[in-house]
Design a protein around this motif. Structure first.
Motif, PDB file in Angstrom:
ATOM      1  N   ASN A 627      32.502  40.688  48.110  1.00  0.00           N
ATOM      2  CA  ASN A 627      32.840  40.819  46.827  1.00  0.00           C
ATOM      3  C   ASN A 627      33.845  39.419  46.000  1.00  0.00           C
ATOM      4  N   GLY A 628      33.259  38.151  46.665  1.00  0.00           N
ATOM      5  CA  GLY A 628      33.742  37.002  46.341  1.00  0.00           C
ATOM      6  C   GLY A 628      35.254  36.847  46.753  1.00  0.00           C
ATOM      7  N   GLU A 629      35.692  37.364  47.658  1.00  0.00           N
ATOM      8  CA  GLU A 629      36.851  37.051  48.335  1.00  0.00           C
ATOM      9  C   GLU A 629      36.806  36.276  49.628  1.00  0.00           C
ATOM     10  N   PRO A 630      38.096  35.437  49.931  1.00  0.00           N
ATOM     11  CA  PRO A 630      37.900  34.655  51.159  1.00  0.00           C
ATOM     12  C   PRO A 630      37.944  35.811  52.171  1.00  0.00           C
ATOM     13  N   PRO A 631      37.287  35.462  53.361  1.00  0.00           N
ATOM     14  CA  PRO A 631      37.376  36.308  54.783  1.00  0.00           C
ATOM     15  C   PRO A 631      38.600  36.259  55.164  1.00  0.00           C
TER      16      PRO A 631
END
Length: 1438
Positions: A627-631
Motif C-alpha cells: 500500500n506504499g506505507e512503511p512496515p
C-alpha cells in the motif's frame, strides 16, 4: 609377619653367569631384532687316541663365539658334558656327541664364527682332572644358517656339514687374518672331522627375554623361568615354554641407610669430592658435590637377564620427627626457590628416624613362578658438580654444573619364596661386588667389630609391602617398619628365615585381582606438604583396631626431572604372554579444545541519540509495503514470540524478504582503522536453502555533516561503488519467496526455518580480502505475526575469533574462552524486513502451503491399499506424477508416429498421408497458422504431390509402402508390448510415499507388506540408495516408534541374520502381513566453496544464481523392491524424496598450513538441552557424523558432568584452497535428531615459521611465483603494526616470473602468534597467494628495571625521565618503542648520541581511570631496529 631376604642363593647363581661384551662398533651397529639359533654337534671322527698301555681318556667339547674382524672373543663359553668314545678303535676313537646348544644374537656377520675345541680329560676322578687339547676348528655359523633356511624353505632336511679339526690351540686366532681357513700356518689333523648343523630355532622367540644375547647354553642347563628349566635330563629349549606369570604390586616402599640418610649423603659427597680432587690433581675449595636426585631402579631378573627394562622410581627423604618430606634439589629455578633446603639445615637434624620413601606403587607383571626369578633393587644417586668462579670466568657465561649418576646400593628379593608374607625386608649390598648392572658401587661401612646379624643389614634395608595382582595390601605403620631397634633384633641365615615382628592375623594373598580403594588420576600432582600429611595420617592409624584400618592411598609423585613423567611411572604395564599383545593406554590429545560458543545475535550497547539521528537521516532505500506505507517496526530489545500456526494461516503467503546493510563502525583502536579516504568491505552469507551470496564491494564514507564532536562514535555509511566512486547509500538484497515457485508444502518449512534459524554474516575487507569478523542476526524478526509487513533494525557486533592452544590476549574488548580468543572488531548497522503479498487463490489450491501430517505407516498395494487407476501401456511409471490419484484414468488411442519419433523416421509414407485428416470444426486456428497451411498446400500442388491417388501404378507403389510400414509398426508393437504390460503390472503393486528429509535429520516410516501367495516364502528387500536403510535392530525400531508415536508392535529377530545375501531378508507365512521399518538419513549436502573475493557488480546476478542452484535440493526417487524366492517383485515402494534445508548452529573458520592434517577438538557448550545417552556407569556419550567421508570425527565417552570434546581430523590441499563441510552431533546412538550442526571452513595456507625477540625486527624473504597471465597485485598484512611488507604498494606480477617479497616482523608481546599475508589482484579483487606466518616471540633481556606509583586519573598525565648512555665510542642513532602505547608515550622517538655521552629520554604516562598494576617495556633500538637495551617499568596506579 615380616620376612627377611638377603638373596644369597640367587647371588650365587648369578655369579656364575659371566658374559663378555662384543666389540663396541658391533654392539652399537646391531639392529634391535635378535635371531635365535641352534647348533647341533653330531659326531667327531678321527681323534688321535692313546697307546695300548695308556688308559683311554674321555672327551669334552668347548664352544665360544669369536669375531674375526675385531679379533675378540665375546659372549659366554659353552662347556659340554664329558663323554667316553664310542667306536673307531683305540687309536682313532669316534665321539657320538649329539648335543644341541642355543643362543640368540642381533649381530649378523660372516666374520662371526663359533670356535669348537675338543679336549681329552684324564684322571677324571681326581680333584683336579688333567685336560689336553685334541684339536680345534671354526664353524661359519651365519653361512650355514642361510643354507639351512634355503633348504627348509624348499621342504628338504637340513644336511649336516663337516669341517676338519686343526692342531694347536684356538689362541692362534689372535694372530690370523680372514679368511682363517686359508691361513698357511694351520695344520689340519688328517681324517679328523666334526659333523654339525646350524639352523634358526623359531620356538625360542617367546623366551628370548630369559637369556642375554650371545650366551651359549645347552638344552640341559638350568634356565630359571622355563618349564622344566631345572630338570637337567630334559632339553627345555627344544620346545620352550614359560612358567606362569605372577603379577605383583609393591607399595609403601622405604629405604633405611646407616647411620641415617643425611650422614650417608654427606659421606658419599665427601668421597666423590676427594675423588674429583685426585682426578684434577688440585685442591678444591669447600664441598663441590651435592645430591640432586635419588632413584630406585626396580627390575625382574632370573639370574641371567632382566626380563623387561627396569623401571625408574624417584625417592624423597621422610622425617618422622617433623612429619614432612624433604624435597631433593632441582635444576629448575622455580622449584629450587620454592623448596630450597641447604646442606647445613639437612645436617643439623639428627636424622635418627629419617628414611627414603617412594610415593608410587610398582606393578610388575613379568614375575615368573620360579624361585630364582627375583626382583632386583638398585639405589642410584644423581650428583651435581658445582663449577668454581674461575671456570665461570673462563666460560664467560652462566654455566650449570654437570651431573653424575652413581650406584650406591643394591638388593635382591625372591617373591616366590615369600608368598605368605605381605611385609618384606630386603638387605642392601655395596662395595666391590658383582651385580646385574655391572657397575661400581659405593663402599660398605666397616663391620669387622660387629656380629653376623649386623653385617647383614650394614648396607641398609628396603622395607616394602606387596600383594599379588592389582590388590593393594594393607599398610603397616611406619613406626613398626622403621623401628630403631628392629634391625639389630633380626636373625637370618638364609632366604627362608622369617622374623615375626607383630602378628596381624592377615590372610595370605589369594592372587585375585582387586580394585584399589583410592586412586588419584594420572594428571594430578601433589605437593610435598600434602604427601607428608598423608604419611602422618598413616602413623596415626596404628591406634585404630586392626579390622578397621583404612586402605593406604595411592599417591602420585611430584613432577620428576629429566623427562620422566607420571605416565612413565604410574601406568601399569600390560601382562607379557607368549604371544605379546599391545593394550591401548588412556591418552589425551595434545591440542587444547576450543569452545563452541552459542550465538550472540545482538547486544544492548549503541550509539548516542545524535548519532542515531544522523545515521537514519541518510537517504537509504525506502522499504514500503503493497500500500506504499512503511512496515511495522519491531523493537528488538523486547521479546518477540512467534506463533507458527498463525504464520501458516496468514493470507499474505508471498513473502518479500529485504536485507539492507546501512553502516559499519570499526573501533578506532583497531589495527586497521578506517581512514578519511574511506575503505571497502563486502559480505558473505547464505539465506535459507538458496545459494551462498557474496556481495559486491561497498565503500565506507563519513557523513557529510557531523552532529557529534567525537568522530570515532559516528559509524561510516555504506555506499555502493559506481566506477570507483561512491554511489547510492546502503546495500539492499531482496528475496521473493513465492509459493508458486516452491515445492508443495515447502512454505511451512520456510516459516519454521525463519522462526528457528540464525543468519551468520561474514564481513570481509574489500582490499586485502582478510576476514574482518562475523555477526549473527535472529531471523525470527522476519515473522510477521499477523502484520502485513514488518521491519527491524539491528546494531550487530562483528566478532573476530582466533583459535589457539594458549590465549595470551587481554584488553577491554576481548573475551577469553578455552582454546580461542575473541574481540570486538566493529559494528554493523543492519535492517531487514518482510513484506507480505497476496497469492492467487487457484495457485494456493494446486500447491498447498502446508504439509499433511506425516504418516509413518505406509500400506502397500498388496496389503489392502488397492487403488490402481489404470492407464496406457506407454504411460510410463507412476512416479511421473507427484501424487497417485484415486480417480480412474481414461486414455484415448493415439497414432504411434505421434508418440514415437524414432518410429516415425522409419516409416516410408509421408507423415501427412499417414496421419488421418482431422475435423477442423471444433478447432479454431489463428490467421498465421491458416496462412502457413495454405502456403504449404500451394507448394505441394505445384510439385504434383496430392493426397489423392492419380494412377494405378502410384496406388500399387503406395500400397507396398503402406504394407511395409504396417510390418514396421507390428514389430515395434511386439517389442514394446512386454515392457508396457510389465510396467502396468508394476504400477498395480507399487505404492508411493513422500518424505521431506533434511541434512542429518532421519525420516522414519513403516511399510506394511503382505505375502499375497498361499505359500510361505523369503522376501528380499533390494534398493540402490545408500541413504535408505532397513532397521533390523529391535532396540532402534522401538526407539523410533516411541519418538514418532507409532502404536504398532515390535517383533524381535524379525529378519534373517544367517542370510548370505547382502540385502535384508524376512520370512513370511502365507497371507501374513508385517511392518518393515525404514529410515532415510542423508549426510550429503552442498559443500561447494566460492572464490575468496567480492562479486562483480556489473555482471548479471541471475545467471550466477541459476548456475549455482544445487541439484541436491531437487526431488529424487528411490525404488525399493520386495522380491520373492523366484526373483520376482511382490511389492514395490516408490519413495519420493523432497529435500529440505537444514539449520546451522555454529560456523567455524580455521586457518591451517597447507598439505597437512588439521586436528582440532571442539568442546560442546554447556547447555541443559544437550543431554547425551548414558554410555555406562556414570558416563555420557555423544555421536558425531560428517558430510565429508574423508574427514574423521570422533567423540569419546566421558564421565557425567565432564566437558565433551568433538575431535575433527581433515587433510588439507594446497594453498589457497578452502575445505568446506558440515558436522552433526547426536545425543543418542540411533542418530534420531542432531543437537548441533556445525559448518566448518578450513583455509589451506603456506606456513612460514619465524623466531624473533620482542620489540626487535626480524626480516626474511618470500618467493612469489607468477600465474599464467600478468597481474597487477598488492600484498597485505593482517597486522600492519607488527608485520610490514615491501613492496607495500601495488606492482606488476609478470606471467611465470618470480618476485621476492621482503617481510619485517616486530611483535610486541612474547609468546606464539600468527599473522596472515595475502597477495591480491587489485583489478579483479581475487586472492592470488596467501601465507600463514607463525611467530615464536621470545622475551628480551631486561637491562634495567624501574618502579613508580601514579595517581588514578592523573589529569593530563605524568612526565618522567630516564637516562641512556651510548656505550660505543662513536655517534649512534637510536629510536624508542613501548610495549604499551596506550599507557606510555615518548617526547622524541628518535635521537642521536655521541660516543660515551648520556641522553635523557622523556616519558609521558597516559592517565588511567582504574587502579591496578601494569608492566611496560621500553625498547631502545639501533638504526637496523636491533634491540640495544630493554627497560622494564612497573607502574602502580593508586
Amino acid at each position: 609377619m615380616t620376612a627377611f631376604s638377603s638373596g644369597e642363593r640367587w647371588k650365587e647363581f648369578f655369579s656364575k653367569s659371566a658374559v663378555l661384551p662384543p666389540a663396541f662398533e658391533r654392539e652399537h651397529a646391531a639392529p634391535d631384532v635378535s635371531t635365535p639359533l641352534r647348533i647341533t654337534l653330531n659326531t667327531i671322527e678321527g681323534l688321535i687316541g692313546k697307546g695300548d698301555s695308556e688308559k683311554q681318556p674321555d672327551y669334552q667339547v668347548y664352544v665360544s663365539l669369536y669375531d674375526a674382524a675385531y679379533r675378540q672373543f665375546y659372549g659366554r663359553q659353552w662347556v659340554g658334558p664329558i663323554v667316553p668314545p664310542q667306536g673307531g678303535g683305540v687309536k682313532r676313537p669316534k665321539l657320538k656327541y649329539n648335543e644341541s646348544l642355543y643362543f640368540h644374537t642381533s649381530i649378523h656377520s660372516a666374520n662371526i664364527v663359533a670356535v669348537v675345541e675338543v679336549v681329552a680329560v684324564t684322571q677324571r676322578d681326581s680333584i683336579k682332572p688333567k685336560r689336553v687339547s685334541c684339536g680345534w676348528s671354526v664353524l661359519r655359523v651365519f653361512n650355514e644358517e642361510e643354507n639351512s633356511e634355503e633348504a627348509s624353505s624348499q621342504g628338504k632336511n637340513v644336511p649336516a656339514k663337516k669341517v676338519q679339526l686343526n692342531y694347536g690351540t684356538p689362541r692362534a686366532l689372535f694372530f690370523m687374518d680372514e679368511p682363517v681357513e686359508e691361513n698357511e700356518n694351520l695344520k689340519p689333523i688328517p681324517d679328523c672331522l666334526i659333523s654339525f648343523t646350524v639352523m634358526k630355532h623359531r620356538p625360542m622367540y617367546g623366551v628370548l627375554s630369559l637369556l642375554p644375547e650371545n650366551t651359549l647354553v645347552g638344552g640341559n642347563e638350568v634356565i630359571p623361568g622355563l618349564l622344566d628349566g631345572n630338570n637337567t635330563s630334559v632339553d627345555s629349549l627344544k620346545r620352550p615354554k614359560l612358567l606362569n606369570q605372577v603379577p605383583i604390586q609393591i607399595n609403601n616402599l622405604r629405604i633405611q641407610l646407616h647411620p641415617n640418610v643425611e650422614k650417608f649423603d654427606e659421606e658419599l659427597c665427601e668421597a666423590v669430592h676427594k675423588d674429583r680432587e685426585g682426578i684434577e690433581n688440585k685442591k678444591l675449595p669447600g664441598t663441590s658435590i651435592s645430591v640432586l636426585e635419588r632413584r630406585l631402579i626396580v627390575g625382574v631378573h632370573n639370574g641371567l637377564n632382566f626380563l623387561e627394562k627396569p623401571e625408574t622410581m624417584y625417592l624423597d627423604v621422610y622425617d618422622e620427627k617433623t612429619k614432612a618430606l624433604k624435597p631433593q634439589n632441582s635444576p629448575n629455578l622455580r622449584r629450587s626457590k620454592r623448596f630450597h633446603t641447604s646442606q647445613k639445615s639437612l645436617n643439623s637434624s639428627d636424622g635418627t628416624s629419617t628414611c627414603l620413601v617412594m610415593k608410587n606403587k610398582v606393578e610388575l607383571n613379568e614375575v615368573l613362578d620360579d624361585p630364582m626369578c627375583a626382583v632386583v633393587f638398585t639405589l642410584e644417586y644423581v650428583l651435581t658438580h658445582k663449577i668454581s668462579e674461575e671456570e665461570k670466568k673462563l666460560s664467560q657465561s652462566i654455566t650449570k654444573g654437570h651431573t653424575e649418576t652413581v650406584s650406591v646400593r643394591w638388593g635382591v628379593w625372591n617373591p616366590v619364596l615369600h608368598t605368605n608374607n605381605q611385609a618384606v625386608q630386603v638387605s642392601l649390598h655395596g662395595g666391590p661386588t658383582k651385580f646385574p648392572d655391572y657397575d661400581f658401587l659405593f663402599k660398605m661401612p666397616d663391620t669387622k667389630m660387629q656380629n653376623l646379624e649386623a653385617n647383614k643389614t650394614a648396607g641398609g634395608l628396603i622395607m616394602l609391602q606387596w600383594g599379588r595382582g592389582d590388590g593393594v595390601s594393607e599398610p603397616l605403620p611406619i613406626s613398626q617398619i622403621i623401628h630403631p631397634g628392629s634391625m639389630s633384633s633380626m636373625r637370618s641365615e638364609a632366604d627362608e628365615t622369617m622374623l615375626i615382628d607383630s602378628p596381624t592375623g592377615r590372610k595370605p594373598p589369594s592372587g585375585k585381582r582387586g580394585v584399589p580403594g583410592h586412586q588419584v588420576p594420572q594428571q594430578s600432582m601433589m605437593q610435598p606438604e600434602m604427601v607428608a600429611a598423608m604419611y602422618s595420617s598413616v602413623l596415626q592409624q596404628q591406634m585404630q583396631p586392626p579390622n578397621l584400618q583404612p586402605g593406604y592411598p595411592y599417591m602420585p609423585m611430584q613432577q620428576p626431572m629429566y623427562g620422566y613423567g607420571p605416565a612413565y611411572q604410574q601406568t601399569p604395564r600390560s601382562t607379557i604372554t607368549a604371544a605379546t599383545e599391545m593394550q591401548e593406554l588412556p591418552c589425551q590429545p595434545l591440542h587444547a579444545p576450543i569452545m563452541a560458543l552459542p550465538p550472540q545475535p545482538n547486544r544492548n550497547r549503541g550509539l548516542s541519540r545524535a548519532a542515531y539521528a544522523k545515521l537514519y537521516s541518510t537517504d537509504f532505500p525506502a522499504i514500503l509495503d503493497a500500500n506504499g506505507e512503511p512496515p511495522e517496526v519491531i523493537d528488538v530489545q523486547k521479546p518477540w514470540d512467534v506463533n507458527l500456526n498463525r504464520e501458516i494461516q496468514d493470507p499474505f503467503q508471498c513473502n518479500e524478504i529485504v536485507l539492507q546493510f546501512l553502516a559499519f563502525d570499526r573501533p578506532s583502536a583497531g589495527e586497521n582503522s578506517v581512514t578519511d579516504h574511506g575503505n571497502t568491505i563486502f559480505f558473505t552469507f547464505q539465506f535459507y536453502r538458496l545459494p551462498q551470496v557474496t556481495t559486491e564491494r561497498v565503500v565506507l564514507c563519513k557523513p557529510q555533516n557531523e552532529l557529534v564532536s567525537d568522530s570515532t562514535s559516528m559509524p561510516y555509511i555504506i555506499h555502493q561503488l559506481e566506477k570507483d566512486h561512491p554511489g547510492p547509500a546502503g546495500l539492499q538484497i531482496k528475496y521473493m519467496m513465492d509459493p508458486m515457485f516452491m515445492k508443495p508444502g515447502e512454505m511451512q518449512m520456510f516459516l519454521q526455518h525463519l522462526s528457528q534459524q540464525i543468519l551468520y554474516i561474514d564481513v570481509w575487507d574489500g582490499e586485502s580480502l582478510f576476514l574482518v569478523g562475523q555477526c549473527a542476526v535472529d531471523l525470527k524478526y522476519l515473522c510477521r505475526n499477523g502484520h502485513e509487513a514488518v521491519q527491524s533494525t539491528f546494531e550487530l557486533d562483528v566478532i573476530k575469533t582466533e583459535y589457539e592452544e594458549i590465549s595470551n590476549m587481554s584488553g577491554a574488548n576481548s573475551a577469553q574462552h578455552p582454546g580461542n580468543k575473541t574481540w570486538l572488531n566493529g559494528k554493523l548497522h543492519f535492517r531487514m524486513a518482510n513484506i507480505g503479498h497476496l497469492v492467487d487463490h487457484k495457485a494456493q489450491i494446486e500447491a498447498p502451503l502446508t504439509i499433511k501430517k506425516k504418516s509413518h505407516v505406509v500400506v502397500s498395494q498388496t496389503a489392502g491399499n488397492i487403488s490402481y487407476p489404470g492407464g496406457s501401456l506407454e504411460g510410463g511409471s507412476v512416479v511421473s506424477k507427484p501424487v497417485v490419484s484415486s480417480k480412474k484414468k481414461v486414455v484415448r488411442a493415439h497414432h504411434i508416429a505421434e508418440k514415437n519419433r524414432e518410429v516415425a523416421q522409419l516409416l516410408s509414407t509421408h507423415n501427412d498421408q499417414m496421419i488421418p485428416e482431422k475435423d477442423d470444426g471444433p478447432q479454431e486456428l489463428d490467421a498465421e497458422t491458416k496462412r502457413k497451411l495454405a502456403r504449404m498446400e500451394a507448394v505441394r500442388q505445384k510439385k504434383g504431390i496430392d493426397n489423392k491417388f492419380n494412377t494405378v501404378l502410384a496406388f500399387k507403389t503406395e500400397k507396398q509402402e503402406r504394407m511395409k510400414d504396417y510390418k514396421t509398426l507390428e514389430i515395434y508393437r511386439l517389442q514394446t508390448k512386454k515392457d508396457g504390460i510389465m510396467n502396468m503390472l508394476s504400477q498395480s503393486i507399487s505404492t508411493e510415499h513422500i518424505i521431506h528429509p533434511s541434512f542429518g535429520s532421519p525420516e522414519f516410516f513403516e511399510f506394511v507388506l503382505k505375502n499375497p501367495l498361499n505359500v510361505q516364502q523369503t522376501i528380499t528387500i533390494e534398493f540402490e540408495d545408500t541413504d535408505l536403510r532397513v532397521i533390523t535392530d529391535a532396540r532402534e525400531w522401538r526407539y523410533f516408534k516411541q519418538l514418532n508415536g507409532v502404536q504398532t508392535q515390535v517383533e524381535e529377530d524379525m529378519f534373517i541374520k544367517e542370510s548370505s545375501s547382502q540385502h535384508p531378508q524376512i520370512f513370511l507365512r502365507p497371507k501374513e502381513t508385517v511392518q518393515i521399518p525404514f529410515k532415510y538419513l542423508t549426510f550429503t549436502t552442498d559443500q561447494s566453496v566460492q572464490l575468496q573475493g567480492p562479486s562483480d557488480p556489473f555482471k548479471s546476478r541471475k545467471d550466477d544464481m541459476s548456475k549455482k542452484t544445487s541439484h541436491l535440493m531437487q526431488t529424487k526417487y528411490v525404488r525399493a523392491l520386495f522380491k520373492g524366492e523366484n526373483g520376482k517383485a511382490v511389492s514395490i515402494l516408490q519413495l519420493k524424496i523432497e529435500p529440505q534445508p537444514h539449520v546451522v548452529n555454529q560456523t567455524f573458520r580455521f586457518y591451517h598450513p597447507e598439505q597437512t592434517f588439521f586436528k582440532k577438538s571442539i568442546r560442546l557448550p554447556g547447555s541443559p538441552n544437550l543431554s547425551a545417552t548414558a554410555g555406562g556407569t556414570g558416563s555420557t556419550q555423544f555421536f558425531v557424523r560428517c558430510s565429508d567421508s574423508n574427514v574423521i570425527t570422533e567423540c569419546k565417552p566421558t564421565q557425567s558432568g565432564e566437558p565433551v570434546d568433538v575431535f575433527i581430523k581433515a587433510a588439507l590441499a594446497a594453498s589457497p584452497q578452502i575445505k568446506h563441510f558440515y558436522v552433526c552431533v547426536y545425543s543418542d546412538p540411533f542418530l534420531s535428531h542432531p543437537v548441533q550442526i556445525w559448518q566448518l571452513y578450513l583455509h589451506a595456507l603456506q606456513k612460514v615459521d619465524v623466531t624473533c625477540v620482542e620489540g626487535q625486527t626480524s626480516r626474511f624473504n618470500l618467493l612469489l611465483r607468477g600465474t599464467q597471465a600478468s597481474r597487477l597485485v598488492r600484498s597485505f598484512s593482517s597486522n600492519p603494526r607488527e608485520m610490514q611488507l615491501y613492496p607495500s604498494e601495488q606492482f606488476l606480477l609478470a606471467a611465470g616470473a618470480v618476485h621476492e617479497l621482503s617481510v619485517a616482523v616486530r611483535p610486541m608481546k612474547e609468546g606464539n602468534k600468527q599473522f596472515h599475508l595475502n597477495v591480491v589482484d587489485v583489478e579483479c579483487h581475487q586472492l592470488v597467494r596467501t601465507w600463514l606466518i607463525s611467530v615464536i616471540c621470545q622475551p628480551p633481556s631486561i637491562s634495567r628495571a624501574f618502579e613508580l606509583q601514579l595517581p588514578v586519573g592523573g589529569g593530563k598525565g605524568s612526565n618522567k625521565k630516564i637516562t641512556y648512555t651510548n656505550p660505543y665510542p662513536h655517534k649512534r642513532e637510536y629510536h624508542t618503542l613501548s610495549s604499551r602505547e596506550d599507557l606510555l608515550q615518548f617526547r622524541e622517538d628518535h635521537f642521536s648520541i655521541e660516543g660515551g655521552e648520556t641522553y635523557t629520554i622523556g616519558l609521558k604516562f597516559i592517565p588511567v581511570m582504574k587502579p591496578g598494576v601494569a608492566e611496560i617495556l621500553v625498547f631502545i633500538n639501533d638504526e637496523d631496529d636491533k634491540n640495544e637495551e630493554t627497560f622494564k617499568i612497573t607502574a602502580t596506579y593508586k
